[in-house]
Design a protein around this motif. Structure first.
Motif, PDB file in Angstrom:
ATOM      1  N   ARG A  53     -11.799  30.921 -27.698  1.00  0.00           N
ATOM      2  CA  ARG A  53     -11.290  30.278 -26.623  1.00  0.00           C
ATOM      3  C   ARG A  53     -11.157  30.848 -25.407  1.00  0.00           C
ATOM      4  N   TYR A  54     -11.264  32.175 -25.541  1.00  0.00           N
ATOM      5  CA  TYR A  54     -10.992  32.943 -24.124  1.00  0.00           C
ATOM      6  C   TYR A  54     -12.457  33.425 -23.622  1.00  0.00           C
ATOM      7  N   SER A  55     -13.231  34.284 -24.423  1.00  0.00           N
ATOM      8  CA  SER A  55     -14.424  34.725 -24.204  1.00  0.00           C
ATOM      9  C   SER A  55     -15.526  33.770 -24.083  1.00  0.00           C
ATOM     10  N   GLN A  56     -15.489  32.843 -25.040  1.00  0.00           N
ATOM     11  CA  GLN A  56     -16.386  31.755 -25.164  1.00  0.00           C
ATOM     12  C   GLN A  56     -17.840  32.372 -25.941  1.00  0.00           C
ATOM     13  N   PHE A  57     -17.436  33.465 -26.391  1.00  0.00           N
ATOM     14  CA  PHE A  57     -18.455  34.433 -27.009  1.00  0.00           C
ATOM     15  C   PHE A  57     -18.116  34.537 -28.735  1.00  0.00           C
ATOM     16  N   LYS A  58     -18.826  33.734 -29.228  1.00  0.00           N
ATOM     17  CA  LYS A  58     -18.878  33.345 -30.700  1.00  0.00           C
ATOM     18  C   LYS A  58     -19.487  34.275 -31.476  1.00  0.00           C
ATOM     19  N   VAL A  59     -19.032  34.936 -32.576  1.00  0.00           N
ATOM     20  CA  VAL A  59     -19.735  35.563 -33.532  1.00  0.00           C
ATOM     21  C   VAL A  59     -19.525  35.624 -34.975  1.00  0.00           C
ATOM     22  N   GLY A  60     -20.489  35.510 -35.721  1.00  0.00           N
ATOM     23  CA  GLY A  60     -20.295  35.195 -36.952  1.00  0.00           C
ATOM     24  C   GLY A  60     -20.944  36.646 -37.788  1.00  0.00           C
ATOM     25  N   ASN A  72      -7.620  35.945 -29.562  1.00  0.00           N
ATOM     26  CA  ASN A  72      -5.890  35.619 -29.362  1.00  0.00           C
ATOM     27  C   ASN A  72      -5.685  35.860 -28.175  1.00  0.00           C
ATOM     28  N   SER A  73      -4.469  35.188 -27.268  1.00  0.00           N
ATOM     29  CA  SER A  73      -4.228  35.231 -26.007  1.00  0.00           C
ATOM     30  C   SER A  73      -3.633  37.031 -25.889  1.00  0.00           C
ATOM     31  N   SER A  74      -3.163  37.533 -26.751  1.00  0.00           N
ATOM     32  CA  SER A  74      -2.902  38.671 -26.869  1.00  0.00           C
ATOM     33  C   SER A  74      -4.307  39.555 -27.067  1.00  0.00           C
ATOM     34  N   TYR A  75      -5.100  39.914 -26.301  1.00  0.00           N
ATOM     35  CA  TYR A  75      -6.410  40.410 -26.680  1.00  0.00           C
ATOM     36  C   TYR A  75      -6.554  41.396 -27.924  1.00  0.00           C
ATOM     37  N   GLY A  76      -5.754  42.451 -27.932  1.00  0.00           N
ATOM     38  CA  GLY A  76      -5.630  43.341 -29.166  1.00  0.00           C
ATOM     39  C   GLY A  76      -5.319  42.805 -30.495  1.00  0.00           C
ATOM     40  N   ALA A  77      -4.778  41.548 -30.538  1.00  0.00           N
ATOM     41  CA  ALA A  77      -4.746  40.962 -31.691  1.00  0.00           C
ATOM     42  C   ALA A  77      -5.964  39.990 -32.094  1.00  0.00           C
ATOM     43  N   THR A  78      -6.927  40.161 -31.353  1.00  0.00           N
ATOM     44  CA  THR A  78      -8.200  39.769 -31.749  1.00  0.00           C
ATOM     45  C   THR A  78      -8.839  40.199 -32.876  1.00  0.00           C
ATOM     46  N   ILE A  79      -9.622  39.488 -33.815  1.00  0.00           N
ATOM     47  CA  ILE A  79     -10.294  39.879 -34.903  1.00  0.00           C
ATOM     48  C   ILE A  79     -11.788  39.501 -34.727  1.00  0.00           C
ATOM     49  N   CYS A  80     -12.465  40.815 -35.134  1.00  0.00           N
ATOM     50  CA  CYS A  80     -13.952  40.690 -34.845  1.00  0.00           C
ATOM     51  C   CYS A  80     -14.552  40.056 -36.424  1.00  0.00           C
ATOM     52  N   ALA A  81     -15.530  39.543 -36.108  1.00  0.00           N
ATOM     53  CA  ALA A  81     -16.467  38.718 -37.204  1.00  0.00           C
ATOM     54  C   ALA A  81     -16.461  39.609 -38.369  1.00  0.00           C
ATOM     55  N   GLU A  82     -17.202  40.843 -38.255  1.00  0.00           N
ATOM     56  CA  GLU A  82     -17.178  41.848 -39.057  1.00  0.00           C
ATOM     57  C   GLU A  82     -15.980  42.349 -39.936  1.00  0.00           C
ATOM     58  N   ARG A  83     -14.874  42.508 -39.203  1.00  0.00           N
ATOM     59  CA  ARG A  83     -13.468  42.858 -39.873  1.00  0.00           C
ATOM     60  C   ARG A  83     -13.062  41.427 -40.664  1.00  0.00           C
ATOM     61  N   ALA A  84     -13.331  40.444 -40.282  1.00  0.00           N
ATOM     62  CA  ALA A  84     -12.693  39.219 -40.810  1.00  0.00           C
ATOM     63  C   ALA A  84     -13.809  39.072 -42.306  1.00  0.00           C
ATOM     64  N   ALA A  85     -14.962  39.567 -42.144  1.00  0.00           N
ATOM     65  CA  ALA A  85     -15.770  39.384 -43.336  1.00  0.00           C
ATOM     66  C   ALA A  85     -15.341  40.459 -44.304  1.00  0.00           C
ATOM     67  N   VAL A  86     -14.877  41.647 -44.118  1.00  0.00           N
ATOM     68  CA  VAL A  86     -14.500  42.870 -44.788  1.00  0.00           C
ATOM     69  C   VAL A  86     -13.101  42.391 -45.346  1.00  0.00           C
TER      70      VAL A  86
END
Length: 167
Positions: free
Chosen positions: A29-36, A77-91
């Motif tokens: 939502r914030y960066s518009q940079f999508k990662v898979g 996440n609007s609190s940027y530190g709470a953002t989850i990267c695609a790689e860590r979500a897969a892990v």
């Protein structure tokens, strides 16, 4: 010590396709940079057959490990530190399913407006998280099924901090 696991071209392509599919699910939502990301993972003495990509055998030629593909996408996440990267979500997806033997991960990313037009490498935190499980896993940073850079994780994170320092 490097693993004897050799990834096949068909598996590389399959991981890239799965990473592209995962990218479509991203919440950017914030960066518009999508990662898979698509992670090839196994577990010892598995009998799980869904999504099996390859098998590794020991010297007695018995099945030691079956591999499954786990995907993840970035979740901002609007609190940027709470953002989850695609790689860590897969892990997290793999580990919560009992898979901790990582062999390869494919990563694709790009702005929502331009799509996948460049190579996206894992950030430093993701490199550290991946190294917890395997320093010699393959990292496949891709633009497409035919255009990618593949290296061992240890090339991205030399002299990493690991479990050996915790003993």
């Amino acid at each position: 010590m490097e693993s004897d696991y050799i990834i096949e071209d068909t598996d590389i392509r399959r991981l890239i396709v799965k990473a592209v599919e995962a990218r479509d699910m991203a919440y950017a939502r914030y960066s518009q940079f999508k990662v898979g990301a698509a992670l090839l993972a196994g577990r010892e003495n598995s009998s799980y057959a869904d999504e099996v990509v390859g098998r590794e055998t020991d010297s007695r030629d018995r099945n030691v490990n079956e591999y499954r593909v786990f995907t993840g996408c970035n979740i901002e996440n609007s609190s940027y530190g709470a953002t989850i990267c695609a790689e860590r979500a897969a892990v997290c997806n793999a580990v919560s399913s009992g898979y901790k033997d990582f062999k390869a991960i494919a990563i694709v990313g790009g702005l929502n407006s331009t799509g996948i037009n460049g190579i996206t490498y894992p950030c430093g935190i993701c490199r550290q998280v991946l190294s917890e499980f395997s320093a010699d896993m393959y990292v496949i940073a891709a633009r497409s099924e035919d255009d990618y850079d593949m290296r061992r994780l240890s090339e991205f994170l030399p002299a990493s901090f690991g479990a050996g320092q915790m003993e």
